[in-house]
Scaffold this active site. Structure first.
Site, PDB file in Angstrom:
ATOM      1  N   VAL A 135      40.260  37.407  43.573  1.00 48.35           N
ATOM      2  CA  VAL A 135      40.981  36.843  44.722  1.00 48.35           C
ATOM      3  C   VAL A 135      40.005  37.039  45.871  1.00 48.35           C
ATOM      4  O   VAL A 135      39.888  38.130  46.423  1.00 48.35           O
ATOM      5  CB  VAL A 135      42.326  37.545  44.976  1.00 48.35           C
ATOM      6  N   PRO A 136      39.252  35.988  46.190  1.00 48.38           N
ATOM      7  CA  PRO A 136      38.095  36.118  47.068  1.00 48.38           C
ATOM      8  C   PRO A 136      38.449  36.265  48.547  1.00 48.38           C
ATOM      9  O   PRO A 136      38.225  35.365  49.358  1.00 48.38           O
ATOM     10  CB  PRO A 136      37.314  34.831  46.793  1.00 48.38           C
ATOM     11  N   CYS A 137      38.952  37.429  48.909  1.00 51.55           N
ATOM     12  CA  CYS A 137      39.320  37.686  50.296  1.00 51.55           C
ATOM     13  C   CYS A 137      38.100  37.611  51.214  1.00 51.55           C
ATOM     14  O   CYS A 137      38.236  37.357  52.409  1.00 51.55           O
ATOM     15  CB  CYS A 137      40.038  39.030  50.432  1.00 51.55           C
ATOM     16  N   HIS A 138      36.904  37.769  50.643  1.00 54.79           N
ATOM     17  CA  HIS A 138      35.691  37.647  51.455  1.00 54.79           C
ATOM     18  C   HIS A 138      35.492  36.220  51.957  1.00 54.79           C
ATOM     19  O   HIS A 138      34.745  36.007  52.903  1.00 54.79           O
ATOM     20  CB  HIS A 138      34.462  38.122  50.665  1.00 54.79           C
ATOM     21  N   ARG A 139      36.187  35.257  51.377  1.00 54.68           N
ATOM     22  CA  ARG A 139      36.071  33.860  51.806  1.00 54.68           C
ATOM     23  C   ARG A 139      37.025  33.514  52.952  1.00 54.68           C
ATOM     24  O   ARG A 139      37.112  32.360  53.352  1.00 54.68           O
ATOM     25  CB  ARG A 139      36.321  32.928  50.621  1.00 54.68           C
TER      26      ARG A 139
END
Length: 178
Positions: A135-139
């Protein structure tokens, strides 16, 4: 019962934890396997180390590909949402749909949830994301070209590194920390 497995990536030892319902957590790469193992056992003291099930092999391969700088689609990873509040699950669903190399702002995620005033709550939910990278929270970034926070080890520098690996335009901007 929660199980976990460690695996090597181009930038260190990472890991996943799972239950019968799916992926419970991901652990960002560490300098060595023992540090990653301790991190998992702090979060899940009852977890047992085991070989990952075949259904999670594509997730491991995808994480390894991303850490090599390759694009990988992790949006189909089976998440165990049984421990996740409903609002957080909705935020994670939106974040998981952001392709590698692209970003949304906290406000844009809030609008997709139906209320632009939810941006702060979006940030709080992403700060509790148990599946970084998958779950790419860095995006998800701040408005006005700002990077925004990142709760994983290394903070904003780790977020910037992940965005750079993926070739995101946000990583190329010079004023991300202002």
């Amino acid at each position: 019962m929660t199980h976990y497995a460690l695996f090597e990536t181009a930038i260190g030892s990472a890991g996943i934890a799972w239950s019968e319902a799916g992926l419970v957590a991901c652990h960002l790469p560490e300098a060595n396997a023992e540090t990653a193992r301790r991190g998992f056992l702090r979060r899940f003291p009852e977890a047992l180390e085991a070989e990952p099930p075949a259904a999670l092999e594509p997730t491991i391969s995808g994480i390894q590909a991303l850490m090599r700088g390759e694009k990988a689609d992790l949006s189909k990873a089976p998440l165990d949402l049984t421990r996740t509040p409903e609002f957080h699950a909705r935020v994670y669903e939106i974040a998981q749909a952001i392709p590698p190399g692209e970003t949304l702002t906290y406000g844009e995620v809030a609008v997709r949830l139906g209320d632009k005033l939810l941006a702060q709550q979006v940030g709080q939910a992403l700060g509790k994301n148990p599946w970084p990278i998958v779950v790419p929270c860095h995006r998800v970034t701040g408005s006005g070209g700002k990077l925004g926070g990142f709760s994983a080890r290394g903070g904003a520098q780790t977020k910037l590194k992940l965005l750079a690996i993926e070739g995101a335009k946000a990583a190329a901007q010079g004023d991300l920390f202002a």
